[in-house]
Design an enzyme around this catalytic site. Structure first.
Site, PDB file in Angstrom:
ATOM      1  N   LYS A  45      60.330  47.684  53.155  1.00  0.00           N
ATOM      2  CA  LYS A  45      60.521  48.663  53.997  1.00  0.00           C
ATOM      3  C   LYS A  45      61.070  50.014  53.176  1.00  0.00           C
ATOM      4  CE  LYS A  45      63.944  50.348  57.366  1.00  0.00           C
ATOM      5  NZ  LYS A  45      64.852  50.645  56.659  1.00  0.00           N
ATOM      6  N   ASN A  46      62.027  49.654  52.264  1.00  0.00           N
ATOM      7  CA  ASN A  46      62.818  50.967  51.905  1.00  0.00           C
ATOM      8  C   ASN A  46      62.008  51.292  50.292  1.00  0.00           C
ATOM      9  OD1 ASN A  46      64.446  50.769  53.898  1.00  0.00           O
ATOM     10  ND2 ASN A  46      66.159  49.464  52.763  1.00  0.00           N
ATOM     11  N   CYS A  65      69.174  53.777  61.910  1.00  0.00           N
ATOM     12  CA  CYS A  65      69.808  52.868  62.462  1.00  0.00           C
ATOM     13  C   CYS A  65      71.211  53.485  62.392  1.00  0.00           C
ATOM     14  CB  CYS A  65      70.455  51.392  61.522  1.00  0.00           C
ATOM     15  SG  CYS A  65      68.677  50.466  61.841  1.00  0.00           S
ATOM     16  N   ARG A  93      76.330  58.793  58.959  1.00  0.00           N
ATOM     17  CA  ARG A  93      75.333  58.523  57.990  1.00  0.00           C
ATOM     18  C   ARG A  93      75.117  59.711  57.546  1.00  0.00           C
ATOM     19  NH1 ARG A  93      70.536  54.225  59.044  1.00  0.00           N
ATOM     20  NH2 ARG A  93      70.638  54.265  56.471  1.00  0.00           N
ATOM     21  N   ASP A 118      72.722  45.571  54.281  1.00  0.00           N
ATOM     22  CA  ASP A 118      71.702  45.087  55.278  1.00  0.00           C
ATOM     23  C   ASP A 118      71.590  43.708  55.404  1.00  0.00           C
ATOM     24  OD1 ASP A 118      70.999  47.918  55.297  1.00  0.00           O
ATOM     25  OD2 ASP A 118      69.046  47.796  54.298  1.00  0.00           O
ATOM     26  N   ARG A 132      60.997  47.679  63.858  1.00  0.00           N
ATOM     27  CA  ARG A 132      61.041  48.829  62.749  1.00  0.00           C
ATOM     28  C   ARG A 132      61.215  48.313  61.477  1.00  0.00           C
ATOM     29  NH1 ARG A 132      65.993  51.820  62.170  1.00  0.00           N
ATOM     30  NH2 ARG A 132      65.083  52.464  60.406  1.00  0.00           N
TER      31      ARG A 132
HETATM   32  C1  LIG Z   1      65.306  54.078  54.083  1.00  0.00           C
HETATM   33  C2  LIG Z   1      66.601  53.047  53.421  1.00  0.00           C
HETATM   34  O1  LIG Z   1      66.323  53.021  52.045  1.00  0.00           O
HETATM   35  N1  LIG Z   1      67.670  52.655  53.944  1.00  0.00           N
HETATM   36  C3  LIG Z   1      68.522  52.006  53.104  1.00  0.00           C
HETATM   37  C4  LIG Z   1      69.452  53.005  52.299  1.00  0.00           C
HETATM   38  O2  LIG Z   1      69.903  54.059  53.263  1.00  0.00           O
HETATM   39  P1  LIG Z   1      70.527  55.285  52.891  1.00  0.00           P
HETATM   40  O3  LIG Z   1      69.950  55.708  51.623  1.00  0.00           O
HETATM   41  O4  LIG Z   1      70.857  56.105  54.112  1.00  0.00           O
HETATM   42  O5  LIG Z   1      71.993  54.868  52.367  1.00  0.00           O
HETATM   43  P2  LIG Z   1      73.049  55.460  51.216  1.00  0.00           P
HETATM   44  O6  LIG Z   1      72.778  54.780  50.056  1.00  0.00           O
HETATM   45  O7  LIG Z   1      72.403  56.915  51.264  1.00  0.00           O
HETATM   46  O8  LIG Z   1      74.405  55.534  52.037  1.00  0.00           O
HETATM   47  C5  LIG Z   1      75.258  54.823  51.297  1.00  0.00           C
HETATM   48  C6  LIG Z   1      76.380  55.414  51.775  1.00  0.00           C
HETATM   49  O9  LIG Z   1      76.737  56.905  51.350  1.00  0.00           O
HETATM   50  C7  LIG Z   1      77.152  57.671  52.461  1.00  0.00           C
HETATM   51  N2  LIG Z   1      76.141  59.010  52.275  1.00  0.00           N
HETATM   52  C8  LIG Z   1      75.057  58.916  51.842  1.00  0.00           C
HETATM   53  C9  LIG Z   1      74.320  60.032  51.589  1.00  0.00           C
HETATM   54  C10 LIG Z   1      74.592  61.190  51.725  1.00  0.00           C
HETATM   55  O10 LIG Z   1      73.968  62.369  51.670  1.00  0.00           O
HETATM   56  N3  LIG Z   1      76.250  61.310  52.297  1.00  0.00           N
HETATM   57  C11 LIG Z   1      76.803  60.203  52.541  1.00  0.00           C
HETATM   58  O11 LIG Z   1      77.999  60.341  52.621  1.00  0.00           O
HETATM   59  C12 LIG Z   1      76.633  57.065  53.616  1.00  0.00           C
HETATM   60  O12 LIG Z   1      77.247  57.530  54.765  1.00  0.00           O
HETATM   61  C13 LIG Z   1      76.787  55.640  53.314  1.00  0.00           C
HETATM   62  O13 LIG Z   1      78.160  55.403  53.611  1.00  0.00           O
HETATM   63  O14 LIG Z   1      70.392  52.334  51.642  1.00  0.00           O
HETATM   64  C14 LIG Z   1      71.282  51.669  52.756  1.00  0.00           C
HETATM   65  C15 LIG Z   1      72.586  51.107  51.977  1.00  0.00           C
HETATM   66  O15 LIG Z   1      72.085  50.136  50.995  1.00  0.00           O
HETATM   67  C16 LIG Z   1      70.636  50.490  53.358  1.00  0.00           C
HETATM   68  O16 LIG Z   1      71.655  50.151  54.350  1.00  0.00           O
HETATM   69  C17 LIG Z   1      69.559  51.063  54.122  1.00  0.00           C
HETATM   70  O17 LIG Z   1      68.654  50.116  54.653  1.00  0.00           O
HETATM   71  C1  LIG Z   2      69.699  50.502  57.863  1.00  0.00           C
HETATM   72  C2  LIG Z   2      68.562  50.363  57.581  1.00  0.00           C
HETATM   73  O1  LIG Z   2      67.828  51.172  57.644  1.00  0.00           O
HETATM   74  P1  LIG Z   2      67.570  52.782  57.781  1.00  0.00           P
HETATM   75  O2  LIG Z   2      68.195  53.158  56.695  1.00  0.00           O
HETATM   76  O3  LIG Z   2      66.275  53.258  57.775  1.00  0.00           O
HETATM   77  O4  LIG Z   2      68.275  53.205  59.256  1.00  0.00           O
HETATM   78  C3  LIG Z   2      68.217  49.091  57.418  1.00  0.00           C
HETATM   79  O5  LIG Z   2      67.018  48.789  56.659  1.00  0.00           O
HETATM   80  O6  LIG Z   2      68.966  47.955  57.727  1.00  0.00           O
END
Ligand SMILES: CC(=O)N[C@H]1[C@@H](OP(=O)(O)OP(=O)(O)OC[C@H]2O[C@@H](n3ccc(=O)[nH]c3=O)[C@H](O)[C@@H]2O)O[C@H](CO)[C@@H](O)[C@@H]1O
Ligand SMILES: C=C(OP(=O)(O)O)C(=O)O
Length: 431
Positions: A25-26, A125, A130, A317, A409
């Site tokens: 998915k990711n 999610c 986030r 996750d 999802r």
């Molecule tokens: C679609 C996808 O790939 N989803 C994955 C991705 O989510 P996602 O890419 O949203 O997660 P991030 O790695 O960006 O987030 C990690 C941390 O950084 C913080 N943060 C992130 C971006 C930002 O602009 N500001 C900020 O503060 C977030 O709140 C969180 O605490 O990585 C997460 C962490 O491995 C996984 O749970 C999700 O499944």
């Molecule tokens: C948190 C997840 O996905 P998303 O970043 O798409 O919400 C997930 O894959 O568990």
């Protein structure tokens, strides 16, 4: 839509046999975003998981002007983004975008192909806070003008003149890294991204973009360099297997004391989760592209301590299914969720099933072992849903997990794949 689906599980059957791990998915979501950068040709993505997030991403791609085909039987997506040039369509509308987080990965294509973007909502999610500040600040450092329309809760971006720049991330954001690489790929000059994410999906996306003609180096080192090119073209790519799907099936096998071959799964993609599961008593052996998972039913599961962190640390996750598994272990397990502050809603649901889990902020203590009982439980997010299905597999009686949309999802044909391993699981569409 969505609330109508639920998973019904009758516990007590060990998982045995062969399961096919879905495409990641990711990885597929950023690749759909990347395919929209191609001004020529038709992109072919193979091993696409048939999940709701992919359906939403393809709806969104069509809405902004791409031609899209999803051949589900062949797990293949074909995308023609050659006519993506109407700035009036440079919008991520809330009705689709607010349903999945991957929608934010469309912004680079909107910026490069249409010179602007309006983001009316980004979903995903509900895991606590986030933010997307790294994404927006990074786009701004590359020359975009990013403004917030507080009244409507929209973000407006104009990007007539993107240029390479020096970027850094406060934490190695997964989608943040992918998004900034995509934004830099077509921006003239050199971009450097410091403290970049190391996740295997990021490397798969870099490979895909490189085949499209992007010039990216340093993937997997935390220090990525992108030399902007003038054009990217459509290519064919097979998506890597989903390491979270792998982890979930491995933990389900462990929970039931089963013996399962996971086709397409790679142990090295589990990072620290592999070692934690081995400490709990799970046996792995990698046989080429098949990962064999076993736990003898007479061998009790041992308790575990785990702290979530970016790859190769313990994946957040997988923290939810680990919590369910820990409820079965003989002793006290300690979990610290260090990525998201709202990922423990599961504890309350597992406690309804008889687990004994205490939560204190981002730390949880799981008092095992417990004999779980079936109950009606709430999937607060995708991985909570999967973890509750895991709990249902070992509970006495029936467990009903809803809303099933959240499981759909991210996990493809979940009930069919579990039923093929001998589980008594059905996906009921009662809508
Ligand atoms: C679609 C996808 O790939 N989803 C994955 C991705 O989510 P996602 O890419 O949203 O997660 P991030 O790695 O960006 O987030 C990690 C941390 O950084 C913080 N943060 C992130 C971006 C930002 O602009 N500001 C900020 O503060 C977030 O709140 C969180 O605490 O990585 C997460 C962490 O491995 C996984 O749970 C999700 O499944
Ligand atoms: C948190 C997840 O996905 P998303 O970043 O798409 O919400 C997930 O894959 O568990």
């Amino acid at each position: 839509m969505g609330q109508e689906v639920r998973y019904r599980v009758r516990g007590g059957r060990p998982l045995n046999g062969t399961a096919f791990i879905q495409g990641a998915k990711n990885a597929v979501l950023p690749m759909i975003g990347a395919a929209l950068l191609a001004s020529r040709g038709r992109t072919v993505l193979r091993n696409v998981p048939i999940i709701e997030d992919v359906r939403r991403a393809l709806e969104l791609a069509e809405r902004i002007g791409a031609k899209v085909e999803f051949h589900e039987t062949e797990r293949t997506v074909v995308i023609d983004a050659s006519r993506l040039n109407d700035p009036n369509r440079a919008v991520l509308p809330a009705d689709i975008s607010a349903r999945f987080r991957g929608s934010v990965l469309f912004v680079p294509a909107l910026m490069h192909r249409m010179g602007q973007a309006r983001i009316e909502g980004v979903g995903g999610c509900n895991l606590g806070s986030r933010k997307l500040d790294f994404h927006y600040r990074g786009f701004a450092r590359l020359g975009a003008e990013v403004t917030e329309d507080d009244e409507r809760n929209h973000i407006n971006i104009t990007a007539d003149n993107l240029q390479g720049g020096h970027l850094y991330l406060d934490t190695p954001s997964h989608t943040g890294t992918e998004n900034l690489i995509m934004a830099a790929a077509l921006a003239p000059g050199t971009t450097v991204i410091e403290h970049a994410a190391l996740e295997p999906e990021v490397l798969d996306v870099i490979e895909f973009l490189s085949r499209m003609g992007a010039k990216i180096s340093g993937g997997g080192t935390g220090f990525i360099k992108v030399e902007g090119v003038k054009e990217l073209t459509a290519v064919e790519h097979t998506i890597m297997s989903d390491r979270i799907d792998t982890g979930v099936f491995a933990m389900m096998t462990a929970a039931t004391g089963g013996d399962v071959s996971l086709v397409g799964a790679h142990l090295e993609h589990l990072g620290v989760a592999r070692w934690k599961l081995e400490q709990m008593g799970v046996e792995f052996s990698q046989q080429g592209a098949v990962l064999h998972v076993h736990r003898a039913p007479e061998t009790p599961l041992r308790p575990i301590n785990a702290v979530t962190s970016p790859y190769p640390g313990f994946a957040t996750d997988l923290q939810s299914p680990l919590m369910a598994l820990a409820a079965l272990a003989e002793g006290e397990s300690y979990l610290h969720e260090a990525i998201y502050d709202g990922r423990f809603a599961l504890a309350h649901e597992l406690n309804k099933m008889g687990a004994k889990i205490e939560v204190d902020g981002t730390r949880a203590i799981v008092h095992g072992p417990t004999q779980l009982r079936g109950a009606d439980v709430v999937a607060h997010d995708l991985r909570t849903g999967a973890a509750l299905v895991l709990a249902g597999l070992v509970a006495e009686g029936d467990t009903v997990v809803a809303p099933g949309y959240l499981v759909d999802r991210g996990h493809a044909q979940f009930s069919e794949r579990l039923a093929a391993l001998g589980a008594d699981v059905t996906r009921d569409d009662i809508g």
